[in-house]
Design a protein around this motif. Structure first.
Motif, PDB file in Angstrom:
ATOM      1  N   ILE A 104       0.838  -1.206   0.000  1.00  0.00           N
ATOM      2  CA  ILE A 104       0.000   0.000   0.000  1.00  0.00           C
ATOM      3  C   ILE A 104       0.869   1.250   0.000  1.00  0.00           C
ATOM      4  O   ILE A 104       0.585   2.210  -0.723  1.00  0.00           O
ATOM      5  CB  ILE A 104      -0.969  -0.015   1.199  1.00  0.00           C
ATOM      6  CG1 ILE A 104      -2.022  -1.097   0.998  1.00  0.00           C
ATOM      7  CG2 ILE A 104      -1.629   1.347   1.380  1.00  0.00           C
ATOM      8  CD1 ILE A 104      -2.891  -1.345   2.204  1.00  0.00           C
ATOM      9  N   THR A 105       1.938   1.241   0.790  1.00  0.00           N
ATOM     10  CA  THR A 105       2.846   2.391   0.831  1.00  0.00           C
ATOM     11  C   THR A 105       3.504   2.614  -0.524  1.00  0.00           C
ATOM     12  O   THR A 105       3.521   3.738  -1.044  1.00  0.00           O
ATOM     13  CB  THR A 105       3.920   2.184   1.912  1.00  0.00           C
ATOM     14  OG1 THR A 105       3.280   1.949   3.169  1.00  0.00           O
ATOM     15  CG2 THR A 105       4.837   3.377   2.012  1.00  0.00           C
ATOM     16  N   THR A 133       0.976   3.845  -3.125  1.00  0.00           N
ATOM     17  CA  THR A 133       0.631   5.250  -2.909  1.00  0.00           C
ATOM     18  C   THR A 133       1.736   6.175  -3.387  1.00  0.00           C
ATOM     19  O   THR A 133       1.467   7.177  -4.058  1.00  0.00           O
ATOM     20  CB  THR A 133       0.345   5.496  -1.411  1.00  0.00           C
ATOM     21  OG1 THR A 133      -0.693   4.595  -0.998  1.00  0.00           O
ATOM     22  CG2 THR A 133      -0.077   6.919  -1.162  1.00  0.00           C
ATOM     23  N   ALA A 182       1.878   6.261  -7.143  1.00  0.00           N
ATOM     24  CA  ALA A 182       0.678   6.819  -7.768  1.00  0.00           C
ATOM     25  C   ALA A 182       0.663   8.343  -7.762  1.00  0.00           C
ATOM     26  O   ALA A 182      -0.194   8.947  -8.390  1.00  0.00           O
ATOM     27  CB  ALA A 182      -0.558   6.296  -7.049  1.00  0.00           C
ATOM     28  N   ILE A 183       1.597   8.961  -7.096  1.00  0.00           N
ATOM     29  CA  ILE A 183       1.572  10.411  -6.950  1.00  0.00           C
ATOM     30  C   ILE A 183       1.686  11.120  -8.294  1.00  0.00           C
ATOM     31  O   ILE A 183       0.886  11.974  -8.614  1.00  0.00           O
ATOM     32  CB  ILE A 183       2.665  10.880  -5.969  1.00  0.00           C
ATOM     33  CG1 ILE A 183       2.293  10.409  -4.573  1.00  0.00           C
ATOM     34  CG2 ILE A 183       2.825  12.381  -6.004  1.00  0.00           C
ATOM     35  CD1 ILE A 183       3.345  10.666  -3.532  1.00  0.00           C
TER      36      ILE A 183
END
Length: 52
Positions: free
Chosen positions: A17-18, A21, A24-25
Motif C-alpha cells: 500500500i505504501t 501510494t 501513484a503520486i
C-alpha cells in the motif's frame, strides 16, 4: 493454546500500500500506470478478502 499470528502478510500488505501510494503520486502516463496496476489491485483485494 494461542492462535498462530503471522505478521508477514500484514507487513507485506502495508509495504504494498505504501509503495502503491508513493508511485501513484505522479506517474509519467496515468492510463498506462492504471493498466499495469489494475490486475495487481484485483488480486490483492481478493487475497485480503479471503484471508481475513
Amino acid at each position: 493454546m494461542r492462535p498462530h499470528t503471522h505478521k508477514a502478510p500484514l507487513i507485506l500488505l502495508v509495504t504494498y500500500i505504501t509503495l502503491f501510494t508513493v508511485l501513484a503520486i505522479s506517474p509519467y502516463d496515468r492510463a498506462t500506470w492504471w493498466a499495469e496496476n489494475i490486475l495487481v489491485l484485483i488480486v490483492v483485494g481478493i487475497l485480503v478478502l479471503t484471508l481475513c
